[in-house]
Scaffold this motif. Structure first.
Motif, PDB file in Angstrom:
ATOM      1  N   ALA A 156       0.814  -1.223   0.000  1.00  0.00           N
ATOM      2  CA  ALA A 156       0.000   0.000   0.000  1.00  0.00           C
ATOM      3  C   ALA A 156       0.844   1.267   0.000  1.00  0.00           C
ATOM      4  O   ALA A 156       0.299   2.363  -0.173  1.00  0.00           O
ATOM      5  N   PHE A 198       0.354   4.156  -2.487  1.00  0.00           N
ATOM      6  CA  PHE A 198      -0.874   4.941  -2.404  1.00  0.00           C
ATOM      7  C   PHE A 198      -0.748   6.122  -1.444  1.00  0.00           C
ATOM      8  O   PHE A 198      -1.644   6.965  -1.384  1.00  0.00           O
ATOM      9  N   VAL A 221      -0.924   9.285  -3.458  1.00  0.00           N
ATOM     10  CA  VAL A 221      -2.161   9.666  -4.150  1.00  0.00           C
ATOM     11  C   VAL A 221      -2.342  11.182  -4.063  1.00  0.00           C
ATOM     12  O   VAL A 221      -2.243  11.777  -2.983  1.00  0.00           O
ATOM     13  N   VAL A 281       0.856   5.631  -9.636  1.00  0.00           N
ATOM     14  CA  VAL A 281       0.602   4.943  -8.364  1.00  0.00           C
ATOM     15  C   VAL A 281       0.208   3.495  -8.624  1.00  0.00           C
ATOM     16  O   VAL A 281       0.697   2.569  -7.960  1.00  0.00           O
ATOM     17  N   TYR A 304       2.183   0.098  -7.527  1.00  0.00           N
ATOM     18  CA  TYR A 304       1.512  -0.930  -6.726  1.00  0.00           C
ATOM     19  C   TYR A 304       1.719  -2.314  -7.346  1.00  0.00           C
ATOM     20  O   TYR A 304       2.043  -3.277  -6.643  1.00  0.00           O
ATOM     21  N   ALA A 357      -6.610   4.429  -6.761  1.00  0.00           N
ATOM     22  CA  ALA A 357      -5.730   5.595  -6.749  1.00  0.00           C
ATOM     23  C   ALA A 357      -6.496   6.896  -6.951  1.00  0.00           C
ATOM     24  O   ALA A 357      -5.953   7.981  -6.728  1.00  0.00           O
ATOM     25  N   THR A 371      -6.365   9.613  -0.023  1.00  0.00           N
ATOM     26  CA  THR A 371      -5.178   8.833   0.342  1.00  0.00           C
ATOM     27  C   THR A 371      -5.460   7.799   1.425  1.00  0.00           C
ATOM     28  O   THR A 371      -5.136   6.615   1.278  1.00  0.00           O
ATOM     29  N   ALA A 399      -7.652   5.002   0.203  1.00  0.00           N
ATOM     30  CA  ALA A 399      -6.945   4.127  -0.728  1.00  0.00           C
ATOM     31  C   ALA A 399      -6.038   3.156   0.020  1.00  0.00           C
ATOM     32  O   ALA A 399      -6.031   1.947  -0.263  1.00  0.00           O
TER      33      ALA A 399
END
Length: 263
Positions: free
Chosen positions: A47, A50, A53, A61, A65, A129, A133, A136
């Motif tokens: 994570a 993220f 973001v 992003v 990931y 994304a 934030t 996410a």
């Protein structure tokens, strides 16, 4: 015992340099709840992108990931999905399907299964994304915990199709043992209600559907089914969480606590 089991789970579920001792493996094999507990660690690691973001474009992003998932978890579970894809396209009895899974040749079923899962994961990450934030990050962690809960569900409810990893993890398990795994996953489900709740719940749903299919097509659950459950649950969890998010209005409040109001 629990800490040793979690180390063993991380040794199997990730590429982290821990949990590779025999004692850790034995503790992990006897403790289904170690699956979702390890999911918190894996989820927190994947994570990290993220956190950017809103600072970098969403496709960047999402790409970071995807790279993080490969770096942290490796390819073992994706290999299980590929083998299951090859088995799914075989027109034959369970023994013939299991033989196709053991074949090292990559068939069209494997390519289709992996390709579909990869596209689904990329699109799911891209959608996540686009969220705030904290939401996410919470959803990605919950999706990973849910994916591991799917494996715990198989460990407690499935029956082995043949000797191997599946038989080792499935032995001496009872259906009620899944309750401890669910309890371990509840904090992740509460991170962002209902989006994270849906992400965690996606895991057992995928596991039950896959277990039913494996019983009919493979005569039970093997290691490849565990790997496929992990990969498919992650994809389903991300998309289901985004759908749940879009059905509600959310706003960030002080200290990063998320509150929602129905429109």
């Amino acid at each position: 015992m629990v800490l040793s089991a979690v180390r063993g789970a991380l040794g199997f579920l990730s590429r982290l340099p821990i949990g590779h001792s025999e004692a850790a493996w034995d503790a992990f094999a006897a403790t289904p709840a170690a699956f979702p507990l390890a999911g918190y660690v894996v989820g927190a690691l994947v994570a990290v992108p993220f956190l950017a973001v809103g600072l970098v474009p969403a496709p960047v992003v999402a790409a970071a990931y995807l790279a993080g998932v490969v770096v942290v978890t490796g390819v073992n579970h994706a290999d299980g999905l590929a083998d299951l894809g090859d088995a799914a396209v075989v027109h034959g009895d369970p023994a013939e399907r299991r033989e196709a899974m053991r074949d090292t040749t990559v068939g069209v079923g494997a390519v289709l299964a992996l390709g579909t899962a990869l596209v689904g994961l990329a699109l799911g990450a891209l959608a996540v994304a686009g969220l705030p934030t904290l939401a996410a990050v919470a959803i990605v962690v919950a999706a990973e915990v849910g994916a591991k809960l799917s494996m715990a569900t198989l460990a407690c409810l499935g029956s082995p199709s043949h000797e191997g990893f599946g038989e080792t993890v499935l032995s001496d398990k009872r259906p009620r043992d899944v309750l401890a795994s669910v309890a371990a996953a509840l904090p992740a489900a509460a991170l962002v209600v209902p989006a994270a709740t849906v992400a965690v719940a996606a895991g057992p749903v995928v596991a039950l559907l896959l277990e039913r299919w494996a019983d009919r097509r493979l005569d039970g659950v093997g290691g490849d089914v565990f790997g496929a459950a992990n990969e498919l649950s992650r994809v389903v969890a991300l998309h289901a969480a985004v759908v749940a998010w879009t059905l509600f209005d959310w706003e960030l409040v002080d200290w990063g606590v998320l509150a929602w109001t129905r429109w």
